[in-house]
Enzyme design. Structure first.
Site, short mmCIF file in Angstrom:
data_model
loop_
_atom_site.label_atom_id
_atom_site.label_comp_id
_atom_site.label_asym_id
_atom_site.label_seq_id
_atom_site.Cartn_x
_atom_site.Cartn_y
_atom_site.Cartn_z
N ASP A 107 5.58 21.25 46.81
CA ASP A 107 4.96 19.97 46.51
C ASP A 107 3.57 20.21 45.94
O ASP A 107 3.09 21.34 45.90
CB ASP A 107 4.88 19.11 47.78
CG ASP A 107 4.92 17.61 47.46
OD1 ASP A 107 4.68 17.24 46.28
OD2 ASP A 107 5.18 16.82 48.38
N ASP B 120 18.93 17.50 47.64
CA ASP B 120 17.47 17.43 47.55
C ASP B 120 16.98 18.87 47.43
O ASP B 120 17.04 19.62 48.40
CB ASP B 120 16.89 16.76 48.80
CG ASP B 120 15.38 16.56 48.69
OD1 ASP B 120 14.81 16.87 47.62
OD2 ASP B 120 14.78 16.08 49.68
N GLU C 192 9.05 19.91 41.90
CA GLU C 192 10.36 20.55 41.91
C GLU C 192 11.09 20.35 40.59
O GLU C 192 11.76 21.27 40.09
CB GLU C 192 11.19 20.02 43.09
CG GLU C 192 10.65 20.51 44.43
CD GLU C 192 10.98 19.63 45.61
OE1 GLU C 192 10.72 20.07 46.75
OE2 GLU C 192 11.49 18.50 45.43
N ASN D 97 11.01 16.15 43.82
CA ASN D 97 9.72 15.53 43.51
C ASN D 97 9.26 16.07 42.15
O ASN D 97 9.97 16.88 41.53
CB ASN D 97 8.70 15.78 44.64
CG ASN D 97 8.45 17.27 44.89
OD1 ASN D 97 8.52 18.10 43.98
ND2 ASN D 97 8.18 17.62 46.14
N GLN D 98 8.11 15.62 41.68
CA GLN D 98 7.67 16.03 40.34
C GLN D 98 7.54 17.55 40.23
O GLN D 98 8.01 18.16 39.26
CB GLN D 98 6.32 15.39 40.00
CG GLN D 98 5.81 15.83 38.62
CD GLN D 98 4.46 15.21 38.27
OE1 GLN D 98 4.13 14.13 38.75
NE2 GLN D 98 3.68 15.89 37.45
N THR E 222 17.39 14.83 43.96
CA THR E 222 16.18 14.05 44.27
C THR E 222 14.95 14.96 44.37
O THR E 222 14.33 15.05 45.44
CB THR E 222 16.36 13.30 45.60
OG1 THR E 222 16.65 14.26 46.64
CG2 THR E 222 17.50 12.29 45.54
N SER F 61 18.86 20.78 58.65
CA SER F 61 18.24 21.20 59.92
C SER F 61 18.51 20.19 61.02
O SER F 61 18.72 19.00 60.76
CB SER F 61 16.72 21.30 59.76
OG SER F 61 16.37 21.80 58.51
N ASP G 208 14.35 13.46 53.54
CA ASP G 208 15.71 13.53 54.09
C ASP G 208 16.28 12.12 54.24
O ASP G 208 17.46 11.87 53.94
CB ASP G 208 15.70 14.24 55.44
CG ASP G 208 14.98 15.59 55.38
OD1 ASP G 208 15.14 16.28 54.35
OD2 ASP G 208 14.27 15.96 56.31
#
Length: 320
Positions: A126, A121, A161, A158-159, A156, A20, A243
């Site tokens: 979340d 990513d 994801e 997060n938990q 990368t 973006s 990001d």
């Protein structure tokens, strides 16, 4: 995989970043481009959206790029024979067909350069107060799981994801390592779980991130390096941190291709410097006892140039 490129520091290293764009502030390409340039990378940006500002503000306006338009831009690069890249970087995407087009482009670029590294990513959602929820359409999960992650080299999540991608819940560090092994088996040789709700040894004011790097040696045996990083929590909701994290991880894994520990220490330390500077400045702007607003909480990116370029290591990683 990027070993060859890392050996020759003079060779220009080029990143295609599809993210973006905001006119004001720092998310997506605005959060990734400056740090990568400061760290010596050529960055070619495709703006998947162009908004006035990030969507956490009260108002936002702008345009969205569709998958045909993405293909058209890539086609222009191809016609000029400048579609040669060392890295591709992607983050937040809301559209499944756009994401599928990204995969097509990555696969074609990998045919051009078999050493190309795709840093992804997989932004999907979340956890808030222990409850996970998706903030992108549900139909993106199968695309990430079945198409994107298999062509990615560094991811990368997060938990939450990581749990979505593997279909497994994480309650302990041991389970987290097992989930990272499952993610390796899906394709990527580097997996960093950027944040988790695991209990930190340093206490509740710390956040745990976990990293795993799996390398295949010449004789075919696999070696895995695993690390844990505990960093101080910063009490504010920032936008663009993921990001910035992915961009700096790309840079530092390039500079330290076989040392995930050092790459993560530099990435997380630089994050801390930026966040501490941002919160300090935001509180000063908001005034005593007032909660900083979205505009005041924009990352202090330019002001942190020296910290991004050469971060003082203030967060150490533990090898597991």
């Amino acid at each position: 995989r990027a070993g060859g490129a890392a050996m020759d520091p003079e060779r220009e290293c080029r990143v295609l970043s599809i993210q973006s764009h905001v006119v004001r502030g720092y998310v997506g390409n605005k959060a990734a481009t400056f740090p990568l340039q400061v760290l010596g990378f050529e960055v070619d940006t495709v703006n998947s959206v162009q908004f006035s500002n990030h969507t956490g503000y009260a108002h936002w306006k702008g345009q969205v790029l569709n998958s045909d338009e993405l293909h058209e831009l890539y086609d222009g690069l191809k016609l000029n024979k400048v579609n040669q890249y060392d890295y591709v970087l992607t983050g937040y995407t809301r559209d499944a067909s756009f994401l599928a087009m990204v995969v097509d482009i990555v696969q074609e670029l990998k045919q051009q350069n078999s050493n190309l590294v795709y840093v992804c990513d997989p932004v999907m959602g979340d956890k808030w107060n222990g409850e996970g929820s998706m903030y992108v359409p549900k139909d993106l999960l199968p695309v990430y799981r079945d198409k994107v992650v298999p062509v990615a080299d560094i991811i990368t999540p997060n938990q939450f994801e990581a749990e979505l991608l593997t279909g497994r819940k994480i309650h302990t560090e041991k389970e987290a390592l097992e989930v990272m092994d499952m993610l390796h088996a899906m394709g990527p040789e580097t997996v960093v779980i950027t944040s988790s709700d695991l209990q930190a040894s340093l206490g509740n004011d710390y956040l745990i991130a976990l990293g795993s790097h799996r390398k295949t040696k010449a004789d075919g045996t696999k070696v895995t390096q695993r690390i844990r990083v505990e960093s101080p929590k910063v009490d504010a909701v920032f936008v663009g941190t993921g990001d910035l994290f992915a961009a700096m991880l790309l840079a530092w894994t390039h500079k330290h291709p076989n040392n995930l520990k050092v790459a993560c220490e530099k990435t997380v330390s630089a994050m801390q410097h930026v966040l501490q500077r941002t919160i300090k400045s935001a509180k000063a702007q908001a005034g005593e006892g007032n909660k900083p607003n979205s505009a005041q909480l924009e990352l202090r990116m330019v002001q942190s140039k020296k910290d991004i370029e050469n971060p003082e290591i203030i967060v150490k990683a533990t090898v597991l």
